[in-house]
Write a protein that holds these residues in place. Sequence first.
Motif, mmCIF file in Angstrom:
data_model
loop_
_atom_site.group_PDB
_atom_site.id
_atom_site.type_symbol
_atom_site.label_atom_id
_atom_site.label_comp_id
_atom_site.label_asym_id
_atom_site.label_seq_id
_atom_site.Cartn_x
_atom_site.Cartn_y
_atom_site.Cartn_z
ATOM 1 N N VAL A 105 -7.191 -13.303 12.857
ATOM 2 C CA VAL A 105 -7.527 -12.605 11.694
ATOM 3 C C VAL A 105 -7.762 -13.805 10.576
ATOM 4 C CG1 VAL A 105 -7.498 -10.888 9.915
ATOM 5 C CG2 VAL A 105 -6.801 -10.226 12.358
ATOM 6 N N TRP A 106 -6.808 -14.437 10.331
ATOM 7 C CA TRP A 106 -6.688 -15.495 9.480
ATOM 8 C C TRP A 106 -7.601 -16.634 9.791
ATOM 9 C CZ3 TRP A 106 -4.595 -11.741 6.840
ATOM 10 C CH2 TRP A 106 -3.509 -11.441 6.870
ATOM 11 N N MET A 108 -10.142 -16.734 11.224
ATOM 12 C CA MET A 108 -11.666 -16.195 11.254
ATOM 13 C C MET A 108 -12.011 -16.181 9.568
ATOM 14 S SD MET A 108 -13.044 -13.952 14.636
ATOM 15 C CE MET A 108 -11.522 -12.708 14.248
ATOM 16 N N SER A 109 -11.244 -15.239 9.011
ATOM 17 C CA SER A 109 -11.518 -14.913 7.543
ATOM 18 C C SER A 109 -11.078 -16.012 6.613
ATOM 19 C CB SER A 109 -10.669 -13.628 7.233
ATOM 20 O OG SER A 109 -9.129 -13.896 7.397
ATOM 21 N N ILE A 110 -10.032 -16.947 6.701
ATOM 22 C CA ILE A 110 -9.691 -17.871 5.887
ATOM 23 C C ILE A 110 -10.174 -19.043 6.223
ATOM 24 C CG2 ILE A 110 -7.732 -19.073 4.603
ATOM 25 C CD1 ILE A 110 -6.083 -16.494 5.017
#
Length: 290
Positions: A105-106, A108-110
């Motif tokens: 999640v981090w 891809m998003s960050i």
Amino acid sequence: MSTLAFTLIVISAVMHALWNLLVKRSRHKTVFIWWMFVASGGLFTVTLPLVPERFRWPDQTTLMLVTTGAACFVLYHLLNGRAYRGGDLSVVYPLSQTSMIYVPVWGMSILGERLTPPGIAGILLVILGAYSVQMERVSLAEFLRPFRNLASSSVRNALAAGFIYSLGSIAEKTGVRHYSPLYFTYFLVLIMLGLMTFNLLRSRYRPHIAAELREHWGLILVSGPIMMASFLTFRYGLNLSPMSYAVPVRQVSILVGVLIGILFLGESCGRIRFAAALLTLAGAVLIRLG
């Protein structure tokens, strides 16, 4: 994921399993881990002048990332230790592995990482393998057991440990993008050693420092190069691959740990542990293909 990155991270996983074996054979775990960092940091310092890679001081941003990563990983160990004081291994271990849920999640998003369908499938298999390795039987109730008592301090500490580890992974990945993985690792080890030293100044640990060295000096000497190899190969592999892939692939250490337990420690290997190890291996292969 490139062959070189995959190979480096698998080597790191093997070394990680070996140094965990050394910790398991020690008496006072926290003190022994501190001695391991002393040995690794000392070996690092002695060998750095022989390295052809030119040294440059980290800038303010890199130093902040190294410090953040070090603080996260030390806190991860402390939270895990607190969780194990009052919680069963079969509850604490799976929950501490929830870092692998956050990492993609981090990523891809960050960090803007892009994952392929085989890579995503591989990550899910590794998560399933890491989570189920300590299950006692195959059932939905057993699968959900670690989450049953969220009011328990052991459960909360284990979940916090997984979350904190994922934050440390972001700091690492960002740091090695713009700074030498070799020197990033060196400063990471030194700062972690400093934080652990501060913790060991407490009266409960001081009497065990010299005793642990006398009893296990051989294991401590061996631990230096093993920990150094584990740290370096992972961070070079992390520099060459998405964080979302690197962290799950390192869970191949579960398979290595199972094999070490069977071959050298005389542990029994239940069908669940064996299946979990195979799931982890299959997931790593899919990530490599992805």
